[in-house]
Design a protein around this motif. Structure first.
Motif, PDB file in Angstrom:
ATOM      1  N   LEU A 147      -0.501  47.088 150.197  1.00 18.20           N
ATOM      2  CA  LEU A 147      -0.177  47.234 151.601  1.00 18.20           C
ATOM      3  C   LEU A 147       1.094  47.326 152.203  1.00 18.20           C
ATOM      4  O   LEU A 147       0.979  47.870 153.051  1.00 18.20           O
ATOM      5  N   ALA A 148       1.892  46.716 151.448  1.00 22.44           N
ATOM      6  CA  ALA A 148       3.275  46.844 151.767  1.00 22.44           C
ATOM      7  C   ALA A 148       4.055  48.298 151.565  1.00 22.44           C
ATOM      8  O   ALA A 148       4.747  48.942 152.440  1.00 22.44           O
ATOM      9  N   HIS A 149       3.687  48.782 150.526  1.00 19.35           N
ATOM     10  CA  HIS A 149       4.355  50.188 150.103  1.00 19.35           C
ATOM     11  C   HIS A 149       3.404  51.512 150.212  1.00 19.35           C
ATOM     12  O   HIS A 149       4.191  52.638 150.083  1.00 19.35           O
ATOM     13  N   ALA A 150       2.242  51.730 150.339  1.00 14.73           N
ATOM     14  CA  ALA A 150       1.241  52.806 150.187  1.00 14.73           C
ATOM     15  C   ALA A 150       1.608  53.381 151.429  1.00 14.73           C
ATOM     16  O   ALA A 150       1.828  53.258 152.577  1.00 14.73           O
ATOM     17  N   SER A 151       1.456  54.711 151.322  1.00 13.06           N
ATOM     18  CA  SER A 151       1.652  55.967 152.331  1.00 13.06           C
ATOM     19  C   SER A 151       0.464  56.232 152.830  1.00 13.06           C
ATOM     20  O   SER A 151       0.250  56.965 153.677  1.00 13.06           O
ATOM     21  N   CYS A 152      -0.707  55.883 152.329  1.00 10.11           N
ATOM     22  CA  CYS A 152      -1.936  56.041 152.702  1.00 10.11           C
ATOM     23  C   CYS A 152      -2.851  54.949 152.940  1.00 10.11           C
ATOM     24  O   CYS A 152      -2.441  53.731 152.834  1.00 10.11           O
ATOM     25  N   PRO A 153      -4.034  54.996 153.534  1.00  5.61           N
ATOM     26  CA  PRO A 153      -4.601  53.887 154.028  1.00  5.61           C
ATOM     27  C   PRO A 153      -5.123  53.084 152.736  1.00  5.61           C
ATOM     28  O   PRO A 153      -5.378  53.600 151.808  1.00  5.61           O
ATOM     29  N   VAL A 154      -4.915  51.583 152.981  1.00  5.51           N
ATOM     30  CA  VAL A 154      -5.427  50.684 151.896  1.00  5.51           C
ATOM     31  C   VAL A 154      -6.805  49.958 152.283  1.00  5.51           C
ATOM     32  O   VAL A 154      -6.588  49.418 153.258  1.00  5.51           O
ATOM     33  N   LEU A 155      -7.860  49.909 151.425  1.00  5.73           N
ATOM     34  CA  LEU A 155      -8.738  48.906 151.784  1.00  5.73           C
ATOM     35  C   LEU A 155      -8.814  47.714 150.844  1.00  5.73           C
ATOM     36  O   LEU A 155      -9.017  48.030 149.579  1.00  5.73           O
ATOM     37  N   ALA A 156      -8.427  46.422 151.093  1.00  3.49           N
ATOM     38  CA  ALA A 156      -8.597  45.333 150.291  1.00  3.49           C
ATOM     39  C   ALA A 156      -9.519  44.778 150.574  1.00  3.49           C
ATOM     40  O   ALA A 156     -10.336  44.319 151.408  1.00  3.49           O
ATOM     41  N   VAL A 157     -10.332  44.747 149.147  1.00  3.99           N
ATOM     42  CA  VAL A 157     -11.741  44.146 149.067  1.00  3.99           C
ATOM     43  C   VAL A 157     -11.684  42.668 148.589  1.00  3.99           C
ATOM     44  O   VAL A 157     -11.205  42.559 147.371  1.00  3.99           O
ATOM     45  N   PRO A 158     -12.441  41.930 149.097  1.00  5.85           N
ATOM     46  CA  PRO A 158     -12.329  40.584 148.706  1.00  5.85           C
ATOM     47  C   PRO A 158     -13.192  40.442 147.624  1.00  5.85           C
ATOM     48  O   PRO A 158     -14.188  41.174 147.402  1.00  5.85           O
ATOM     49  N   PRO A 159     -13.093  39.198 146.772  1.00  2.00           N
ATOM     50  CA  PRO A 159     -13.930  38.956 145.750  1.00  2.00           C
ATOM     51  C   PRO A 159     -15.417  38.707 146.053  1.00  2.00           C
ATOM     52  O   PRO A 159     -15.710  38.366 147.072  1.00  2.00           O
ATOM     53  N   SER A 160     -16.349  38.959 145.193  1.00  2.00           N
ATOM     54  CA  SER A 160     -17.830  38.838 145.489  1.00  2.00           C
ATOM     55  C   SER A 160     -18.044  37.345 145.557  1.00  2.00           C
ATOM     56  O   SER A 160     -17.329  36.686 144.744  1.00  2.00           O
ATOM     57  N   PRO A 161     -18.873  36.916 146.399  1.00  2.04           N
ATOM     58  CA  PRO A 161     -18.907  35.501 146.497  1.00  2.04           C
ATOM     59  C   PRO A 161     -19.752  35.068 145.007  1.00  2.04           C
ATOM     60  O   PRO A 161     -19.486  33.526 144.809  1.00  2.04           O
ATOM     61  N   LEU A 162     -20.651  35.778 144.432  1.00  2.00           N
ATOM     62  CA  LEU A 162     -21.108  35.341 143.093  1.00  2.00           C
ATOM     63  C   LEU A 162     -20.004  35.205 142.224  1.00  2.00           C
ATOM     64  O   LEU A 162     -20.235  34.559 141.496  1.00  2.00           O
ATOM     65  N   GLU A 163     -18.821  35.860 142.391  1.00  2.00           N
ATOM     66  CA  GLU A 163     -17.548  35.711 141.567  1.00  2.00           C
ATOM     67  C   GLU A 163     -17.243  34.073 141.323  1.00  2.00           C
ATOM     68  O   GLU A 163     -16.897  33.699 140.560  1.00  2.00           O
ATOM     69  N   LYS A 164     -17.257  33.686 142.733  1.00  2.00           N
ATOM     70  CA  LYS A 164     -16.681  32.258 142.929  1.00  2.00           C
ATOM     71  C   LYS A 164     -17.578  31.310 142.139  1.00  2.00           C
ATOM     72  O   LYS A 164     -17.406  30.508 141.487  1.00  2.00           O
TER      73      LYS A 164
END
Length: 187
Positions: free
Chosen positions: A136-153
């Protein structure tokens, strides 16, 4: 924009279950934009670059890279099975730290970089650098940050219960119990 340049969705892959959700989201985005999916697994030698050099008999880089390639194939098979993601797929195994490798791979302005946000537990945030934050801090393109699946928790809680040999109520895993309705049952 030159139409001969294919749009790319670059996604970071690890051998953890947590990379499945970002992989699926990246494939969906690639389908949406009719682009290519670039699955990237970054690897470093055991102990990191400095630690690797100080070992008396370090493993060969080719062996480490081969192992990383196998992990990438296993992760993609776990995510998509034998049918694949349904979009053109390019597999990349690159030596380097994950954040830097992903930012460099997704270096075009029209790329989309998809990363998992990883664990939100305080121990993981304190002990390890966040690949998502770096991107998020260094990319020159759009970044999509995907949270973990609730099932993973939920699966993590089950694993911890098993490890610590705590009682496990499997009814909690199946969801709410609904009464059955049919012939021969009392109402």
């Amino acid at each position: 924009m030159d139409e001969t340049v294919c749009r790319r969705v670059v996604v970071g892959v690890s051998s953890s279950q947590g990379s499945l959700t970002p992989l699926h989201r990246a494939a969906a985005e690639a389908r949406r934009i009719e682009g290519e999916l670039w699955a990237v697994l970054a690897w470093e030698p055991p102990g990191g670059e400095l630690g690797h050099r100080s070992l008396p008999c370090p493993p060969r880089a080719a062996e480490c890279r081969s192992s990383a390639g196998e992990r990438l194939c296993l992760a993609l098979d776990a995510a998509f099975g034998s049918g694949g993601p349904g979009v053109p797929l390019r597999r990349l195994v690159v030596r380097g730290s994950p954040g830097r490798v992903l930012v460099e791979t997704g270096g075009r302005e029209d790329d989309l970089l998809v990363v998992g946000t990883g664990s939100r537990r305080w121990a993981h945030r304190v002990l390890g650098p966040s690949v998502a934050r770096y991107c998020l801090a260094h990319a020159s393109c759009p970044v999509l940050a995907v949270p973990p699946s609730p099932l993973e928790k939920e699966l993590g809680a089950v694993r911890r219960s098993i490890i610590w040999r705590l009682p496990l109520d499997t009814r909690e895993l199946t969801g709410p119990v609904r009464p059955r309705s049919g012939k021969g049952e009392a109402s």
